[in-house]
Design a protein around this motif. Sequence first.
Motif, PDB file in Angstrom:
ATOM      1  N   PRO A   7       0.799  -1.233   0.000  1.00 37.30           N
ATOM      2  CA  PRO A   7       0.000   0.000   0.000  1.00 37.30           C
ATOM      3  C   PRO A   7       0.832   1.284   0.000  1.00 37.30           C
ATOM      4  O   PRO A   7       0.332   2.341  -0.363  1.00 37.30           O
ATOM      5  CB  PRO A   7      -0.816  -0.095   1.292  1.00 37.30           C
ATOM      6  N   LEU A   8       2.090   1.196   0.369  1.00 40.52           N
ATOM      7  CA  LEU A   8       2.924   2.388   0.446  1.00 40.52           C
ATOM      8  C   LEU A   8       3.291   2.944  -0.930  1.00 40.52           C
ATOM      9  O   LEU A   8       3.744   4.083  -1.032  1.00 40.52           O
ATOM     10  CB  LEU A   8       4.198   2.098   1.242  1.00 40.52           C
TER      11      LEU A   8
ATOM     12  N   PHE B 122       6.535  -3.977   7.335  1.00 41.51           N
ATOM     13  CA  PHE B 122       5.466  -4.348   6.391  1.00 41.51           C
ATOM     14  C   PHE B 122       4.078  -4.164   7.002  1.00 41.51           C
ATOM     15  O   PHE B 122       3.148  -4.903   6.712  1.00 41.51           O
ATOM     16  CB  PHE B 122       5.639  -5.786   5.887  1.00 41.51           C
ATOM     17  N   ALA B 123       3.952  -3.188   7.874  1.00 46.90           N
ATOM     18  CA  ALA B 123       2.662  -2.870   8.491  1.00 46.90           C
ATOM     19  C   ALA B 123       2.059  -1.663   7.778  1.00 46.90           C
ATOM     20  O   ALA B 123       2.750  -0.925   7.083  1.00 46.90           O
ATOM     21  CB  ALA B 123       2.860  -2.550   9.973  1.00 46.90           C
ATOM     22  N   LEU B 124       0.776  -1.467   7.968  1.00 44.78           N
ATOM     23  CA  LEU B 124       0.146  -0.274   7.412  1.00 44.78           C
ATOM     24  C   LEU B 124       0.582   0.945   8.206  1.00 44.78           C
ATOM     25  O   LEU B 124       0.844   0.842   9.408  1.00 44.78           O
ATOM     26  CB  LEU B 124      -1.371  -0.401   7.457  1.00 44.78           C
ATOM     27  N   PRO B 125       0.669   2.100   7.589  1.00 44.50           N
ATOM     28  CA  PRO B 125       1.071   3.316   8.304  1.00 44.50           C
ATOM     29  C   PRO B 125       0.149   3.581   9.496  1.00 44.50           C
ATOM     30  O   PRO B 125      -1.056   3.410   9.404  1.00 44.50           O
ATOM     31  CB  PRO B 125       0.931   4.413   7.255  1.00 44.50           C
TER      32      PRO B 125
ATOM     33  N   SER C 195       6.591   1.469   9.625  1.00 44.07           N
ATOM     34  CA  SER C 195       5.606   0.722   8.846  1.00 44.07           C
ATOM     35  C   SER C 195       6.255   0.050   7.643  1.00 44.07           C
ATOM     36  O   SER C 195       5.965  -1.102   7.333  1.00 44.07           O
ATOM     37  CB  SER C 195       4.496   1.654   8.362  1.00 44.07           C
ATOM     38  N   PHE C 196       7.143   0.777   6.988  1.00 46.85           N
ATOM     39  CA  PHE C 196       7.823   0.248   5.817  1.00 46.85           C
ATOM     40  C   PHE C 196       8.707  -0.939   6.181  1.00 46.85           C
ATOM     41  O   PHE C 196       8.704  -1.962   5.514  1.00 46.85           O
ATOM     42  CB  PHE C 196       8.651   1.355   5.161  1.00 46.85           C
ATOM     43  N   LEU C 197       9.466  -0.812   7.258  1.00 45.53           N
ATOM     44  CA  LEU C 197      10.391  -1.870   7.659  1.00 45.53           C
ATOM     45  C   LEU C 197       9.694  -3.101   8.220  1.00 45.53           C
ATOM     46  O   LEU C 197      10.214  -4.208   8.125  1.00 45.53           O
ATOM     47  CB  LEU C 197      11.397  -1.323   8.678  1.00 45.53           C
TER      48      LEU C 197
ATOM     49  N   PHE D  60       7.386  10.740   9.605  1.00 44.04           N
ATOM     50  CA  PHE D  60       8.419  10.014   8.881  1.00 44.04           C
ATOM     51  C   PHE D  60       8.848   8.757   9.636  1.00 44.04           C
ATOM     52  O   PHE D  60       9.004   7.689   9.044  1.00 44.04           O
ATOM     53  CB  PHE D  60       9.640  10.897   8.624  1.00 44.04           C
ATOM     54  N   LEU D  61       9.026   8.873  10.954  1.00 48.50           N
ATOM     55  CA  LEU D  61       9.416   7.701  11.742  1.00 48.50           C
ATOM     56  C   LEU D  61       8.325   6.631  11.724  1.00 48.50           C
ATOM     57  O   LEU D  61       8.618   5.437  11.636  1.00 48.50           O
ATOM     58  CB  LEU D  61       9.757   8.108  13.177  1.00 48.50           C
ATOM     59  N   ALA D  62       7.076   7.042  11.789  1.00 50.90           N
ATOM     60  CA  ALA D  62       5.971   6.085  11.699  1.00 50.90           C
ATOM     61  C   ALA D  62       5.958   5.410  10.329  1.00 50.90           C
ATOM     62  O   ALA D  62       5.746   4.204  10.212  1.00 50.90           O
ATOM     63  CB  ALA D  62       4.649   6.779  11.976  1.00 50.90           C
TER      64      ALA D  62
END
Length: 140
Positions: free
Chosen positions: A42-43, A114-117, A110-112, A104-106
């Motif tokens: 989704p990112l 693989f979770a949703l923001p 999330s990116f690292l 940005f940290l959130a």
Amino acid sequence: MNTFVNIARFQYSSEAQIVKGKLQSEGIQVFLVDQVLIDTDPLVSQAVGGIKLNVYTEDEERARAILKEIESYSLDDEGRPVICPKCESALVKVYTHIKDVRSFLAFLFSFLTFALPIHYKYDYHCENCEENFSLNEQEN
């Protein structure tokens, strides 16, 4: 020969599926482009331009009329329409973005993982006068 026309874009597939279901219930055949890509990650939604909702050219006018009937605009926490501070129109939509370190940290977390923001900043965009604003600015 059947050709397609893009009539809407969505950030998430759940939004696209709801509109797709409505159009199909009205007898309009709908094709979603980039849905699988965005469901996978989704990112990347904004990078690829979201999920595109396409219909046959001959169904475009009817599909746009249906979309106009169900188009939703932003509401504040009390359920009242968000009003543009410049032109006082209620044709305002919400957009999310990464604007500060916390966002940005959130996003990075999330990116690292693989979770949703989990943390967003919201801005509003008036479709009448093209003004971008924040509710925090509007209250001050």
